[in-house]
Design an enzyme around this catalytic site. Structure first.
Site, PDB file in Angstrom:
ATOM      1  N   SER A 249      -7.678   3.704   2.542  1.00 41.15           N
ATOM      2  CA  SER A 249      -7.494   2.396   1.909  1.00 41.15           C
ATOM      3  C   SER A 249      -8.209   1.344   2.732  1.00 41.15           C
ATOM      4  CB  SER A 249      -5.996   2.059   1.847  1.00 41.15           C
ATOM      5  OG  SER A 249      -5.791   0.695   1.526  1.00 41.15           O
TER       6      SER A 249
ATOM      7  N   TYR B 281       1.301   0.891   7.587  1.00 39.00           N
ATOM      8  CA  TYR B 281       0.478   1.459   6.512  1.00 39.00           C
ATOM      9  C   TYR B 281      -0.989   1.507   6.939  1.00 39.00           C
ATOM     10  CZ  TYR B 281      -1.624   2.075   1.883  1.00 39.00           C
ATOM     11  OH  TYR B 281      -2.355   2.544   0.810  1.00 39.00           O
TER      12      TYR B 281
END
Length: 309
Positions: free
Chosen positions: A158, A184
């Site tokens: 990501s 994350y």
């Protein structure tokens, strides 16, 4: 080596990327294949003739997804198997029951920005799921990947990798305040570093790995995210160039199946092309810390140590 480019872009779909590709006789595993871009990744691979196994937590949802893929592609070689990435026993069981070669492994499943949660081992749950679970799965499936002779690993990362390198001194937030987005981001950096190191170690066995940013897609992955409670996050969400799930799966499918990537690994892609290190607002491009070969080797060794205990 010059930057790898393709005729595809931000708006391309998985169906467009897979068009003309023949995967007959090839076997694929897609983790998280029953929701979001995992469904469309699996559908595209099945449409090209691959045997596809959906590795999922919810096997009932997986069976419904498999039935839909069979109906839309006409390929009845779509199967479902249980996998809970944060559970080492589940990961080992999946790998142990796999039989025969594996040509494509799409490490797609993940969790995003969740409140602090720890596994029974005390590991931070996002890192445990997004990285360590996929790391253990891939190591367990190494014999099957090597048996394929020309296997590909797809590591779904990501643009959030920009938000944190792997903080080796405190990966699991034992001595620093927990931040869901930093956690994350760290796990997504780990996804890129894994692809670099896996290619370095396994390319002689015909195994290559690449990482990617699928783009912003509104799926269940954002179930822990509420932009209405965070003005800064809402501004990002409102201005983000969102993709459909079909567009979001395109880069994964490119890395899994395109002949352009034959024998190529250790790269990070976005919008169906290799990303540059020219970072724009932390939303595009790839951060230098995610391409650091020393960090990639260190992460591999630390990850192996985690799984030994």
């Amino acid at each position: 080596m010059s930057r790898i480019t393709t005729p595809f872009d931000h708006d391309s779909t998985a169906a467009q990327v897979i068009a003309g590709v023949d995967l007959t006789g090839r076997r694929a595993v897609v983790t998280g294949g029953s929701s979001g871009i995992g469904v469309e990744t699996a559908r595209a691979l099945a449409s090209a003739g691959a045997e596809v196994t959906l590795a999922v937590r919810n096997t009932a949802a997986g069976e419904r997804t498999a039935a839909g893929i069979i109906e839309t592609t006409g390929n009845n070689h779509v199967f479902v198997a249980p996998l809970e990435l944060a559970d080492r026993d589940s990961v080992r069981a999946f790998a142990a029951t796999w039989d025969g070669p594996l040509h494509i492994l799409v490490n797609n499943a993940g969790v995003m920005a969740e409140p602090l949660n720890r596994t029974p081992e005390g590991w931070e749950h996002q890192f445990a799921t997004n990285h360590l679970g996929h790391f253990g799965l891939t190591l367990g499936l190494y014999p099957a990947l090597a048996a394929a002779g020309d296997a590909r690993i797809v590591s779904v990362s990501s643009s959030a990798h920009h938000w944190s390198p792997v903080v080796f001194d405190d990966i699991h937030f034992r001595n620093r305040p927990y931040d869901a987005w930093s956690a994350y981001g760290q796990s997504k950096t780990a996804n890129v570093l894994f692809a670099i190191e896996a290619t370095k170690r396994w390319a002689p066995d015909g195994i290559t790995a690449n990482a990617l940013m699928p783009g912003g897609i509104r799926t269940a992955l954002q179930r822990h995210v509420d932009p209405d409670r965070d003005a800064g996050l809402k501004e990002i969400f409102d201005s983000f160039p969102w993709k459909t799930v079909e567009q979001g799966a395109a880069t994964s499918v490119l890395l899994a199946a395109s002949p352009v990537l034959d024998g190529i690994g250790g790269h990070y892609f976005e919008d169906c092309n290799e990303a540059t290190t020219d970072v724009v607002h932390g939303e595009s491009g790839v951060a230098e810390h995610a391409l650091d070969p020393e960090a990639a080797t260190r992460l591999w060794e630390i990850s192996r140590e985690h799984l030994r205990h």
